[in-house]
Scaffold this motif. Structure first.
Motif, mmCIF file in Angstrom:
data_model
loop_
_atom_site.group_PDB
_atom_site.id
_atom_site.type_symbol
_atom_site.label_atom_id
_atom_site.label_comp_id
_atom_site.label_asym_id
_atom_site.label_seq_id
_atom_site.Cartn_x
_atom_site.Cartn_y
_atom_site.Cartn_z
ATOM 1 N N SER A 109 0.823 -1.207 0.000
ATOM 2 C CA SER A 109 0.000 0.000 0.000
ATOM 3 C C SER A 109 0.858 1.259 0.000
ATOM 4 O O SER A 109 1.869 1.343 0.696
ATOM 5 C CB SER A 109 -0.921 0.008 1.223
ATOM 6 O OG SER A 109 -1.608 1.238 1.328
ATOM 7 N N GLY A 110 0.418 2.250 -0.748
ATOM 8 C CA GLY A 110 1.076 3.558 -0.750
ATOM 9 C C GLY A 110 0.353 4.575 0.092
ATOM 10 O O GLY A 110 0.687 5.771 0.058
ATOM 11 N N SER B 95 -1.400 6.777 3.281
ATOM 12 C CA SER B 95 -0.960 7.421 4.515
ATOM 13 C C SER B 95 -1.537 6.696 5.722
ATOM 14 O O SER B 95 -0.849 6.472 6.715
ATOM 15 C CB SER B 95 -1.412 8.884 4.554
ATOM 16 O OG SER B 95 -0.970 9.599 3.440
ATOM 17 N N TYR C 66 -5.046 9.150 1.577
ATOM 18 C CA TYR C 66 -3.813 9.785 1.121
ATOM 19 C C TYR C 66 -3.843 11.233 1.590
ATOM 20 O O TYR C 66 -4.591 12.053 1.053
ATOM 21 C CB TYR C 66 -3.686 9.673 -0.399
ATOM 22 C CG TYR C 66 -3.337 8.276 -0.864
ATOM 23 C CD1 TYR C 66 -2.052 7.956 -1.284
ATOM 24 C CD2 TYR C 66 -4.287 7.258 -0.828
ATOM 25 C CE1 TYR C 66 -1.721 6.665 -1.679
ATOM 26 C CE2 TYR C 66 -3.969 5.958 -1.218
ATOM 27 C CZ TYR C 66 -2.685 5.676 -1.646
ATOM 28 O OH TYR C 66 -2.351 4.392 -2.026
ATOM 29 N N ASN D 251 1.074 11.833 -1.982
ATOM 30 C CA ASN D 251 1.765 10.808 -2.758
ATOM 31 C C ASN D 251 0.836 10.250 -3.831
ATOM 32 O O ASN D 251 -0.394 10.261 -3.663
ATOM 33 C CB ASN D 251 2.215 9.670 -1.839
ATOM 34 C CG ASN D 251 3.357 10.070 -0.932
ATOM 35 O OD1 ASN D 251 4.327 10.685 -1.373
ATOM 36 N ND2 ASN D 251 3.249 9.742 0.351
ATOM 37 N N GLU E 99 -2.864 0.921 -4.630
ATOM 38 C CA GLU E 99 -3.441 -0.043 -3.709
ATOM 39 C C GLU E 99 -3.673 -1.356 -4.447
ATOM 40 O O GLU E 99 -3.996 -1.357 -5.636
ATOM 41 C CB GLU E 99 -4.782 0.440 -3.134
ATOM 42 C CG GLU E 99 -4.699 1.694 -2.298
ATOM 43 C CD GLU E 99 -3.883 1.506 -1.037
ATOM 44 O OE1 GLU E 99 -3.825 0.366 -0.516
ATOM 45 O OE2 GLU E 99 -3.295 2.503 -0.569
ATOM 46 N N TRP F 99 -0.145 3.306 10.634
ATOM 47 C CA TRP F 99 -0.541 4.602 10.075
ATOM 48 C C TRP F 99 -0.729 5.679 11.142
ATOM 49 O O TRP F 99 -0.845 6.856 10.808
ATOM 50 C CB TRP F 99 -1.799 4.469 9.236
ATOM 51 C CG TRP F 99 -2.881 3.606 9.786
ATOM 52 C CD1 TRP F 99 -3.886 3.955 10.627
ATOM 53 C CD2 TRP F 99 -3.078 2.218 9.499
ATOM 54 N NE1 TRP F 99 -4.696 2.892 10.896
ATOM 55 C CE2 TRP F 99 -4.228 1.799 10.208
ATOM 56 C CE3 TRP F 99 -2.403 1.282 8.708
ATOM 57 C CZ2 TRP F 99 -4.704 0.488 10.156
ATOM 58 C CZ3 TRP F 99 -2.870 -0.013 8.665
ATOM 59 C CH2 TRP F 99 -4.007 -0.398 9.380
ATOM 60 N N VAL G 298 2.783 7.864 11.227
ATOM 61 C CA VAL G 298 3.367 8.255 9.942
ATOM 62 C C VAL G 298 4.036 9.626 10.068
ATOM 63 O O VAL G 298 3.508 10.543 10.705
ATOM 64 C CB VAL G 298 2.287 8.295 8.841
ATOM 65 C CG1 VAL G 298 2.814 8.943 7.572
ATOM 66 C CG2 VAL G 298 1.791 6.890 8.553
ATOM 67 N N GLY H 89 10.053 8.455 1.868
ATOM 68 C CA GLY H 89 8.942 7.649 2.357
ATOM 69 C C GLY H 89 7.945 8.410 3.195
ATOM 70 O O GLY H 89 7.076 7.806 3.832
ATOM 71 N N LYS I 188 3.668 7.833 4.095
ATOM 72 C CA LYS I 188 3.280 6.449 3.816
ATOM 73 C C LYS I 188 3.383 5.615 5.085
ATOM 74 O O LYS I 188 4.425 5.601 5.752
ATOM 75 C CB LYS I 188 4.192 5.831 2.752
ATOM 76 C CG LYS I 188 4.126 6.495 1.388
ATOM 77 C CD LYS I 188 5.056 5.791 0.416
ATOM 78 C CE LYS I 188 4.997 6.423 -0.968
ATOM 79 N NZ LYS I 188 5.882 5.705 -1.930
ATOM 80 N N HIS J 60 3.588 2.509 5.084
ATOM 81 C CA HIS J 60 4.503 1.406 4.794
ATOM 82 C C HIS J 60 5.908 1.707 5.304
ATOM 83 O O HIS J 60 6.661 0.795 5.691
ATOM 84 C CB HIS J 60 4.543 1.146 3.288
ATOM 85 C CG HIS J 60 5.278 -0.103 2.913
ATOM 86 N ND1 HIS J 60 6.637 -0.119 2.659
ATOM 87 C CD2 HIS J 60 4.865 -1.385 2.783
ATOM 88 C CE1 HIS J 60 7.014 -1.345 2.373
ATOM 89 N NE2 HIS J 60 5.969 -2.137 2.435
ATOM 90 N N THR J 61 6.298 2.975 5.329
ATOM 91 C CA THR J 61 7.602 3.365 5.853
ATOM 92 C C THR J 61 7.704 3.023 7.335
ATOM 93 O O THR J 61 8.731 2.531 7.815
ATOM 94 C CB THR J 61 7.820 4.872 5.648
ATOM 95 O OG1 THR J 61 7.640 5.191 4.258
ATOM 96 C CG2 THR J 61 9.214 5.297 6.088
#
Length: 820
Positions: free
Chosen positions: A276-277, A279, A297, A306, A310, A505, A508, A516, A519, A521-522
């Motif tokens: 996933s990209g 937030s 996002y 970003n 998905e 999340w 973030v 990153g 996101k 994912h970071t």
């Protein structure tokens, strides 16, 4: 004070008179800044609207910052505006407070250049290219694709039925049909919501799952998961341990049970957290005024979002488990060790002699397979920093006392012992604290936790008097501190708090200057790397807080098993825990009792016996390791013992020792066996007396699914009655059973394990017999009772002590089979 021109930030050091952790909190609903305008009139700005510190919730010194919004700056940049102090409001029931303010500053920051942050190493996840794709293709299933003029047909055919998806280019308009039944929309209102026309979609089928990739240009704010439409919904269920959002704001995945008139089946749509990209995961509204789970996002501190990517998994199946994600993480190397030990969060006190005496007495009672993860109190005395440090609490003897205590627990008693640490709570009073090591909030308001979050790109708050560290710095700090703590104190395990309790999340970093940024994912990647770094450093298991721990299963070795369901209202669906998490790691308890059953009142009251019984029954049903009930040994429930000084908490083992021994001897012999076994068969007893698998039980309309039987691959059987009213009277796995509410039993095919908590002698009695120990507690029985390896009346244990056996009579008189 006259204000400087064109300032964007305000900061102040503020001392608060909040009492210590053992005392009642003194809350203030609101506080903020007072200004005098050019016209001489007063106006106010609230200091903090969100976070733990919005109500003066911290102790001692804390550095508070506020980034002004554009509208606020317009007010403040007028010529002649003056700062006139602070306001404090709503202090109900408090006659006076003492607060200190220092180092006030209105300032600007140069944030025009990228920040150089160390890269976080790849944690090696997912461990398979399919990521979290559900396992929905039983052996022999075949997929097919055929294209028409206005739709593409994706199909599945197998021995369990035929499924057809009708794809028209967008998940919102997707239709499905099971076994020739009526067509319906499994994911109505799904996909890009802000600008649907600009989004790009691609689809493919894998088993019974339609995999949809979503791409959208910068500016898209929501990608919705939608919900089924055009079909009768039987129920929507929270699945225990699968918490990827909050059910009360519809940001949690819930499996829908459906009925098309001919067949009943399940459907679920979720996005793959590995790719996933987004937030954060939140929700979006649809045209029917219903909110749906959605990937959001949000803008970074420079106002930019970003680009969207998905991967949605849309699954229709008659089997519940085929709709749920696979966790593509590595297997914990410490599963056997974690499963064969009881866990507790005993907090070391200022009286180390008491702490040693406490554990030596339990050791002498055979409570020896124990992991003790000290809490915050081992690293601090009062309100100082308790993370990102290697100095032990000075008033508790400092480094020398902690090393001596660790050597005693590990070297003399053979326990696993380690500290509290985390890399999510970063205090400004910590010497490592730097402005640019802290996460920044999004620049745009958003809704979460029942309120509007409006932090305007300011510093992201964490636990009280703390901020969230940037994920890159969090890993860097872990890699620095964990090995030093190991060398300094000799720890062989640790509790890495918070990481698996918060959703990734929530922490973030929206600072555009960092790679990153924006996101989740970071954050997820950094926390995964932190857990792997921790277990390398300790050469032992790492535990965390749990709640969102399914994402980290195997990366951690164990967690508070917070399954996040309502124990009285939601079905006890154990399958996801046993089939997805259990193969990767072993969690403990159901968390602590307060996390699952929320008990209130005096734990010495008679009703607490049933509460703890239900807690043990659930622990066994979900396949967890024991949570050691040290809290029962004190005058007021205290799972951190005397670590937080309080006049209400005193050592009082008279009524609590029996509870603690049950938590150990009635669970550990079972968990030590099933930790390395697979759950082969899971059954739920319905009100009609029929055992059913999870899918049949849910589709039959049953919601009280807390009478559970599990058979493991090693021949261990667990039967638990989690109901508080109904008995469990049935035959299962070759045994006729009659268990009272909150009763349970465990046995093995080879006859080496027998555990029973029942009322078959007319009163509740506990019995456990394994190759390592025999335990019996007849509780309030007025007469002696007899089990195969113990008989009598009272409470006692006989356990292996080296090459010999040792008997401890706690109350009454029990005679054991293998006594001389």
């Amino acid at each position: 004070l006259p204000l400087p021109e064109n300032h964007e930030w305000f900061g102040v050091w503020m001392w608060n008179d909040q009492t210590n952790y053992g005392m009642k909190k003194r809350l203030t609903p609101e506080y903020g800044l007072v200004f005098i305008g050019p016209d001489g009139r007063e106006f106010r700005m609230r200091m903090r609207k969100n976070g733990y510190d919005k109500v003066l919730y911290w102790q001692e010194w804390h550095y508070l910052t506020k980034r002004f919004s554009k509208d606020e700056r317009l007010l403040l940049d007028r010529p002649g505006v003056r700062f006139d102090g602070f306001y404090i409001s709503g202090d109900a029931g408090v006659d006076s407070r003492e607060l200190h303010f220092d180092n006030l500053a209105f300032f600007n920051r140069d944030e025009t250049q990228p920040l150089a942050m160390k890269k976080v190493p790849d944690a090696g996840i997912p461990t398979r290219p399919e990521g979290a794709l559900p396992d929905s293709n039983p052996r022999g299933g075949v997929n097919d694709v055929s294209a028409g003029d206005d739709e593409t047909v994706y199909s599945y055919a197998g021995t369990d039925g035929r499924l057809v998806y009708f794809w028209k280019g967008c998940p919102d308009t997707l239709e499905a049909s099971w076994n020739g039944g009526a067509r319906f929309r499994p994911a109505r209102w799904s996909g890009a919501r802000q600008n649907p026309a600009a989004a790009e979609y691609s689809a493919k089928i894998a088993g019974k799952t339609l995999v949809v990739d979503v791409k959208a240009p910068v500016g898209e704010t929501f990608v919705s998961m939608g919900r089924p439409d055009g079909i009768k919904a039987l129920s929507r269920s929270n699945v225990a341990s699968f918490q990827d959002g909050y059910d009360w704001e519809n940001s949690r995945s819930q499996v829908s049970a459906l009925d098309d008139g001919n067949s009943k089946f399940f459907t679920l749509t979720f996005n793959d957290w590995y790719v996933s990209g987004a937030s954060r995961m939140g929700f979006s509204p649809d045209t029917a005024a219903v909110t749906n789970r959605a990937a959001q996002y949000l803008p970074k501190t420079d106002g930019r979002r970003n680009p969207v990517f998905e991967r949605l998994y849309i699954t229709v199946s008659p089997e519940l488990m085929e709709t749920l994600p696979v966790i593509a993480n590595p297997v914990s190397p410490w599963k056997s060790e974690v499963g064969s030990r009881a866990w507790c969060a005993y907090g070391s006190s200022a009286d180390r002699d008491f702490d040693k005496h406490f554990w030596k007495e339990l050791y002498d009672l055979g409570v020896r397979k124990v992991t003790i993860n000290d809490h915050e109190c081992c690293m601090r005395d009062d309100g100082e920093s308790f993370t990102f440090r290697e100095k032990a609490a000075p008033k508790k003897g400092g480094d020398r006392a902690l090393r001596d205590y660790a050597d005693y627990l590990i070297g003399e008693l053979g326990f696993r012992y380690g500290p509290y640490n985390n890399f999510t709570d970063f205090a400004p009073v910590n010497a490592n604290w730097r402005f640019d090591r802290v996460c920044r909030e999004t620049a745009e308001p958003y809704y979460a936790y029942g309120e509007i979050k409006d932090c305007r790109g300011g510093m992201k708050p964490a636990w009280m008097r703390n901020y969230a560290p940037k994920p890159q710095y969090a890993y860097e700090a872990c890699a620095y501190y964990a090995p030093r703590l190991k060398e300094k104190f000799g720890f062989n395990t640790a509790y890495c708090d918070v990481h698996t309790a918060v959703f990734p999340w929530e922490y973030v970093d929206y600072d555009w200057r960092c790679e990153g940024a924006g996101k989740f994912h970071t954050v997820y990647g950094a926390y995964a790397a932190i857990m792997l770094e921790q277990k390398r450093a300790w050469d032992g298991p790492v535990y965390s807080e749990g709640g969102c721990h399914f994402m980290y299963a195997g990366l951690t070795d164990g967690n508070y098993a917070q399954v996040r369901i309502d124990a009285d209202k939601d079905p006890w669906i154990v399958d996801f825990d046993l089939k997805r998490i259990h193969p990767l790691e072993i969690d403990f308890g159901m968390g602590n009792p307060g996390m699952f059953l929320h008990p209130k009142g005096d734990h010495a009251a008679p009703e607490f016996a049933a509460i703890y019984d239900r807690f043990f029954a659930a622990t066994l049903a979900f396949g967890h390791a024991p949570y050691l009930l040290i809290e029962a040994m004190f005058s007021k429930r205290s799972d951190h013992a005397l670590g937080y000084p309080s006049p209400d908490v005193k050592y009082a083992p008279e009524k609590g020792l029996a509870y603690l021994l049950r938590s150990y001897y009635m669970v550990l012999p079972a968990s030590a066996r099933y930790a390395l076994a697979d759950a082969e068969k899971i059954l739920y007893l319905g009100d009609d007396g029929v055992w059913r698998g999870v899918s049949a039980a849910l589709l039959s309309g049953g919601r009280k699914m807390n009478r559970i039987a599990v058979r493991y691959s090693d021949g261990t059987h667990v039967v638990a009655n989690g109901d508080t009213v109904k008995r469990l009277t049935a035959s299962v796995f070759g045994r006729d059973l009659d268990l009272p509410p909150t009763g349970y039993t465990v046995w093995s095919d080879d006859g080496t394990l027998e555990i029973e908590s029942s009322d078959r002698f007319g009163t509740r009695v506990d019995y456990s017999a394994s190759p390592e120990a025999i335990f019996m507690d007849t509780r309030d029985s007025k007469k002696a009772v007899s089990f195969p390896k113990a008989r009598g009346r009272g409470c006692a244990v006989r356990f292996r002590d080296g090459d010999a056996w040792k008997t401890c009579q706690i109350k009454g008189s029990i005679l054991f089979e293998n006594e001389p």
